[in-house]
Design a protein around this motif. Structure first.
Motif, short mmCIF file in Angstrom:
data_model
loop_
_atom_site.label_atom_id
_atom_site.label_comp_id
_atom_site.label_asym_id
_atom_site.label_seq_id
_atom_site.Cartn_x
_atom_site.Cartn_y
_atom_site.Cartn_z
N GLU A 70 0.83 -1.21 0.00
CA GLU A 70 0.00 0.00 0.00
C GLU A 70 0.87 1.26 0.00
N ALA A 71 1.96 1.24 0.78
CA ALA A 71 2.87 2.38 0.83
C ALA A 71 3.55 2.59 -0.52
N CYS A 72 3.87 1.48 -1.19
CA CYS A 72 4.50 1.55 -2.50
C CYS A 72 3.56 2.19 -3.52
N VAL A 73 2.28 1.81 -3.48
CA VAL A 73 1.29 2.38 -4.41
C VAL A 73 1.13 3.87 -4.15
N VAL A 74 1.08 4.27 -2.88
CA VAL A 74 0.94 5.69 -2.53
C VAL A 74 2.16 6.48 -3.02
N GLN A 75 3.35 5.92 -2.79
CA GLN A 75 4.56 6.61 -3.25
C GLN A 75 4.57 6.74 -4.77
N MET A 76 4.21 5.66 -5.47
CA MET A 76 4.13 5.70 -6.93
C MET A 76 3.18 6.79 -7.40
N TYR A 77 2.03 6.90 -6.73
CA TYR A 77 1.03 7.89 -7.11
C TYR A 77 1.59 9.31 -6.97
N PHE A 78 2.23 9.59 -5.85
CA PHE A 78 2.75 10.94 -5.62
C PHE A 78 3.90 11.27 -6.57
N ALA A 135 -2.98 4.24 -10.09
CA ALA A 135 -2.85 3.63 -8.77
C ALA A 135 -4.01 2.67 -8.48
N VAL A 136 -5.21 3.05 -8.89
CA VAL A 136 -6.39 2.20 -8.64
C VAL A 136 -6.28 0.88 -9.40
N LEU A 137 -5.84 0.95 -10.67
CA LEU A 137 -5.75 -0.26 -11.50
C LEU A 137 -4.69 -1.23 -10.99
N ILE A 138 -3.56 -0.71 -10.56
CA ILE A 138 -2.47 -1.60 -10.14
C ILE A 138 -2.71 -2.18 -8.74
N LYS A 139 -3.57 -1.52 -7.96
CA LYS A 139 -3.81 -1.96 -6.59
C LYS A 139 -4.44 -3.36 -6.53
N ASP A 140 -5.23 -3.71 -7.54
CA ASP A 140 -5.93 -5.00 -7.53
C ASP A 140 -5.24 -6.05 -8.38
N MET A 141 -4.04 -5.79 -8.86
CA MET A 141 -3.34 -6.76 -9.70
C MET A 141 -2.64 -7.81 -8.84
N PRO A 142 -2.56 -9.07 -9.33
CA PRO A 142 -1.87 -10.13 -8.58
C PRO A 142 -0.36 -10.06 -8.78
N PHE A 143 0.39 -10.15 -7.69
CA PHE A 143 1.85 -10.14 -7.75
C PHE A 143 2.35 -11.49 -7.25
N CYS A 154 9.14 3.49 -5.86
CA CYS A 154 8.17 2.76 -6.68
C CYS A 154 7.77 3.58 -7.91
N LEU A 155 7.98 3.00 -9.09
CA LEU A 155 7.53 3.58 -10.34
C LEU A 155 6.55 2.61 -11.01
N HIS A 156 5.61 3.16 -11.76
CA HIS A 156 4.56 2.34 -12.36
C HIS A 156 5.13 1.25 -13.27
N GLN A 157 6.02 1.63 -14.19
CA GLN A 157 6.57 0.66 -15.12
C GLN A 157 7.38 -0.42 -14.43
N ASP A 158 8.00 -0.07 -13.30
CA ASP A 158 8.79 -1.04 -12.54
C ASP A 158 7.88 -2.02 -11.80
N MET A 159 6.76 -1.53 -11.27
CA MET A 159 5.81 -2.40 -10.57
C MET A 159 5.09 -3.34 -11.54
N LEU A 160 4.77 -2.85 -12.74
CA LEU A 160 4.09 -3.70 -13.73
C LEU A 160 4.94 -4.91 -14.10
N ARG A 161 6.23 -4.76 -14.03
CA ARG A 161 7.15 -5.85 -14.36
C ARG A 161 6.96 -7.06 -13.45
N LEU A 162 6.44 -6.83 -12.24
CA LEU A 162 6.29 -7.91 -11.25
C LEU A 162 4.91 -8.55 -11.27
N VAL A 163 3.99 -8.01 -12.08
CA VAL A 163 2.63 -8.54 -12.12
C VAL A 163 2.61 -9.84 -12.93
N CYS A 164 1.87 -10.84 -12.44
CA CYS A 164 1.79 -12.11 -13.16
C CYS A 164 0.47 -12.25 -13.92
N GLY A 165 -0.41 -11.25 -13.84
CA GLY A 165 -1.66 -11.28 -14.58
C GLY A 165 -1.57 -10.49 -15.87
#
Length: 284
Positions: A70-78, A135-143, A154-165
């Motif tokens: 959750e903290a990572c998503v908030v940081q990414m958003y800001f 931030a809303v879309l990535i919050k519900d993605m499976p990691f 936390c950056l958006h493109q970096d977090m997307l790399r870890l999503v398995c969906g």
């Protein structure tokens, strides 16, 4: 080994931008549209850098490499919101230079306090609203892959790399958000300077041409300082997977720390009033 230079950059960023804001606030001769926009740029720089400060300190000072999702998503958003806000402020500053050079006699009547306040509010709201769905879309993605990020924030493109969906929607909206902010902004700035250059070239006097162009140098430097690391980081994420991890880390740090550090230096160097006030402050 990166702790000391990073700490120095943060201290320079805080000192430079806070001094810039204090100088503009206390010197009534700087209460003009250009310096109001410069204040907005300094606040966006502070927000962008301070968004990364908690994780930077935790990693490089206390060797704490874990962060709640959750903290990572908030940081990414800001981070992305303040980046979009800074891009919007650079557009507003380009418009300020366009009016000052192309329509100097109408400058005061066009750039009124009311328009500046409305422009600042629109830039702020755009940064908040455009990035919120990311931030809303990535919050519900499976990691379900490795939870190790490439950067110390936390950056958006970096977090997307870890999503398995399926990340098609996230990637598509992320690209749309970039186009609606930095893409349109860069085109607007380019168009503004094409018209500014045309207006400068129509001036007969060589001295007047040089004087008109000199008023744009600080803003041009700020644009290059912001967009060059951004483009470099984007290209590295897209095509530089074979590069060593340190390259990605240094480019990401440059993208978020170099503009906030250099912008106050550029404007202090080019603006006599700011330079004079800083010298008075140092003498005290």
């Amino acid at each position: 080994w990166m702790a000391l230079p990073l700490c120095c950059l943060y201290l320079l960023m805080l000192l430079g931008n806070c001094t810039l804001l204090w100088t503009i606030k206390t010197d009534h001769s700087l209460h003009t549209p250009m310096y109001y926009f410069l204040s907005m740029l300094a606040m966006a720089d502070l927000g962008l850098s301070l968004s990364t400060l908690p994780t930077m300190l935790a990693i490089f000072w206390f060797e704490s490499t874990s962060l709640r999702f959750e903290a990572c998503v908030v940081q990414m958003y800001f981070i992305h919101s303040f980046s979009a806000i800074e891009s919007g402020v650079l557009v507003a500053m380009a418009f300020d230079r366009f009016v000052a050079i192309c329509y100097p006699l109408r400058y005061a009547s066009v750039l009124t306090h009311s328009l500046i306040m409305k422009a600042g509010g629109a830039i702020f709201l755009r940064g908040i609203c455009v990035v919120l769905p990311v931030a809303v879309l990535i919050k519900d993605m499976p990691f379900c892959r490795s939870h190790v990020l490439s950067h110390s924030f936390c950056l958006h493109q970096d977090m997307l790399r870890l999503v398995c969906g399926d990340v098609k929607v996230n990637s598509l909206y992320g690209l749309t958000a970039v186009i609606l902010t930095k893409g349109l902004d860069s085109l607007t700035i380019l168009l503004s300077y094409m018209m500014i250059i045309r207006a400068i070239l129509s001036i007969v006097s060589q001295e007047a041409r040089a004087k008109a162009f000199s008023t744009c140098i600080s803003h041009l430097c700020a644009v290059l300082i912001f967009y060059i690391p951004l483009i470099g980081l984007s290209i590295t994420h897209r095509f530089g997977k074979h590069l060593p991890p340190l390259t990605h880390t240094l480019l990401a740090d440059a993208y978020l720390l170099v503009p906030p550090v250099l912008n106050p230096l550029v404007y202090s160097w080019k603006t006599k009033q700011i330079r004079r006030r800083i010298l008075i402050l140092l003498c005290r």
